[in-house]
Design an enzyme around this catalytic site. Structure first.
Site, short mmCIF file in Angstrom:
data_model
loop_
_atom_site.label_atom_id
_atom_site.label_comp_id
_atom_site.label_asym_id
_atom_site.label_seq_id
_atom_site.Cartn_x
_atom_site.Cartn_y
_atom_site.Cartn_z
N GLY A 46 5.73 2.67 2.39
CA GLY A 46 6.39 3.40 3.46
C GLY A 46 7.52 4.23 2.89
O GLY A 46 7.98 3.98 1.77
N GLN A 51 15.61 8.39 3.12
CA GLN A 51 15.58 8.05 1.68
C GLN A 51 15.46 9.27 0.78
O GLN A 51 15.75 9.19 -0.41
CB GLN A 51 14.40 7.10 1.39
CG GLN A 51 14.59 5.73 2.02
CD GLN A 51 13.37 4.86 1.79
OE1 GLN A 51 12.39 4.97 2.52
NE2 GLN A 51 13.41 4.03 0.77
N CYS A 91 12.29 -2.39 -1.39
CA CYS A 91 12.65 -1.05 -0.91
C CYS A 91 12.75 -0.12 -2.11
O CYS A 91 13.37 -0.47 -3.12
CB CYS A 91 13.98 -1.11 -0.17
SG CYS A 91 14.50 0.49 0.49
N LEU A 92 12.19 1.06 -1.98
CA LEU A 92 12.24 2.03 -3.07
C LEU A 92 13.68 2.47 -3.36
O LEU A 92 13.97 2.93 -4.46
CB LEU A 92 11.37 3.25 -2.73
CG LEU A 92 9.87 2.95 -2.60
CD1 LEU A 92 9.13 4.18 -2.06
CD2 LEU A 92 9.29 2.52 -3.94
N HIS A 133 11.13 -1.80 8.99
CA HIS A 133 11.94 -1.48 7.80
C HIS A 133 12.27 0.02 7.77
O HIS A 133 13.43 0.41 7.54
CB HIS A 133 11.16 -1.93 6.56
CG HIS A 133 11.75 -1.56 5.23
ND1 HIS A 133 12.17 -2.51 4.31
CD2 HIS A 133 11.98 -0.36 4.63
CE1 HIS A 133 12.62 -1.89 3.23
NE2 HIS A 133 12.51 -0.58 3.39
N GLU A 134 11.26 0.85 8.04
CA GLU A 134 11.47 2.31 8.01
C GLU A 134 12.36 2.76 9.18
O GLU A 134 13.20 3.65 9.01
CB GLU A 134 10.14 3.06 8.07
CG GLU A 134 9.13 2.73 6.99
CD GLU A 134 9.69 2.70 5.60
OE1 GLU A 134 10.71 3.36 5.33
OE2 GLU A 134 9.11 2.00 4.76
N HIS A 137 15.89 2.35 8.32
CA HIS A 137 16.40 3.44 7.48
C HIS A 137 16.87 4.61 8.34
O HIS A 137 17.91 5.21 8.06
CB HIS A 137 15.31 3.95 6.53
CG HIS A 137 15.14 3.17 5.26
ND1 HIS A 137 16.18 2.98 4.36
CD2 HIS A 137 14.05 2.59 4.70
CE1 HIS A 137 15.71 2.29 3.32
NE2 HIS A 137 14.43 2.03 3.50
O1 GNR Z 1 7.10 -0.12 -0.71
C1 GNR Z 1 7.67 -0.84 0.11
N1 GNR Z 1 7.23 -2.11 0.30
C2 GNR Z 1 7.63 -2.94 1.34
C3 GNR Z 1 7.27 -4.28 1.29
C4 GNR Z 1 7.62 -5.14 2.29
C5 GNR Z 1 8.32 -4.67 3.38
C6 GNR Z 1 8.70 -3.33 3.46
C7 GNR Z 1 8.35 -2.46 2.44
S1 GNR Z 1 8.79 -0.79 2.55
C8 GNR Z 1 8.83 -0.33 0.86
C9 GNR Z 1 9.03 1.17 0.71
C10 GNR Z 1 10.38 1.57 1.27
O2 GNR Z 1 11.41 1.41 0.69
N2 GNR Z 1 10.39 2.09 2.47
O3 GNR Z 1 11.55 2.41 3.04
NI NI Z 2 13.03 1.07 2.21
#
Ligand code: GNR
Ligand code: NI
Length: 167
Positions: A46, A51, A91-92, A133-134, A137
């Site tokens: 995601g 980001q 999270c990236l 999660h997104e 952000h």
């Molecule tokens: O790549 C991602 N893996 C992930 C794994 C478990 C729960 C959420 C994520 S999102 C993350 C990519 C990211 O940072 N998205 O904002």
């Molecule tokens: Ni993230």
């Protein structure tokens, strides 16, 4: 098409609140295409516009192994959330850190696609967690902010050490 630069926590720009998209034009389609390419290259499941330092309500998600199930969510709203899930998240923007976060197990999301077409998506499991999660952000919230202050302090110390080593 260019791979976009992903902001790293801690960075004050990760705390900006994204504005709703009001115009569905070619620049939005380009942003979505570049975000998808950036997410796949990372690789991640995601990516939120926040980001890549674009403060608009745009998310791309693909939890498939084959990279063939892209979901684009513009101006997403959770209209129903049920159950509890605790999946280990990464999270990236916070590389190398994986922690359990409490989330809803299922969510119903209303959003628009990159053409402005409204739709409703029912998601569960990893897809549901990733969407939550997104959406955090877009509100300026990074997943580590769900953790205790002590854990956040340790994560910041670990990231600072990583940065020193790579310098
Ligand atoms: O790549 C991602 N893996 C992930 C794994 C478990 C729960 C959420 C994520 S999102 C993350 C990519 C990211 O940072 N998205 O904002
Ligand atoms: Ni993230």
């Amino acid at each position: 098409m260019p791979i976009l630069n992903i902001l790293r926590y801690p960075d004050a720009r990760l705390h900006k609140v994204a504005a709703p998209v009001t115009v569905f034009d070619e620049s939005l389609k380009k942003l979505v295409a570049d975000m998808a390419e950036t997410m796949y290259a990372a690789p991640g499941i995601g990516l939120a516009a926040t980001q890549v330092d674009v403060h608009k309500q745009v998310i791309v998600v693909d939890v498939s192994d084959r990279h063939d199930s892209l979901v684009v969510l513009v101006n997403p709203e959770i209209v129903e959330a049920t159950g509890e899930s605790d999946i280990e998240e990464g999270c990236l923007s916070v590389p190398g850190i994986y922690e359990l976060v409490q989330r809803a197990e299922r969510v119903k999301v209303r959003a628009h696609d990159q053409n402005g077409k409204a739709f409703t998506l029912e998601a569960q499991g990893l897809l549901a967690v990733c969407i939550q999660h997104e959406m955090d952000h877009l509100q300026g919230k990074v997943f580590v902010e769900h953790l205790s202050q002590l854990k956040q302090q340790r994560i910041r110390a670990k990231l600072a050490k990583q940065l020193r080593k790579s310098a």
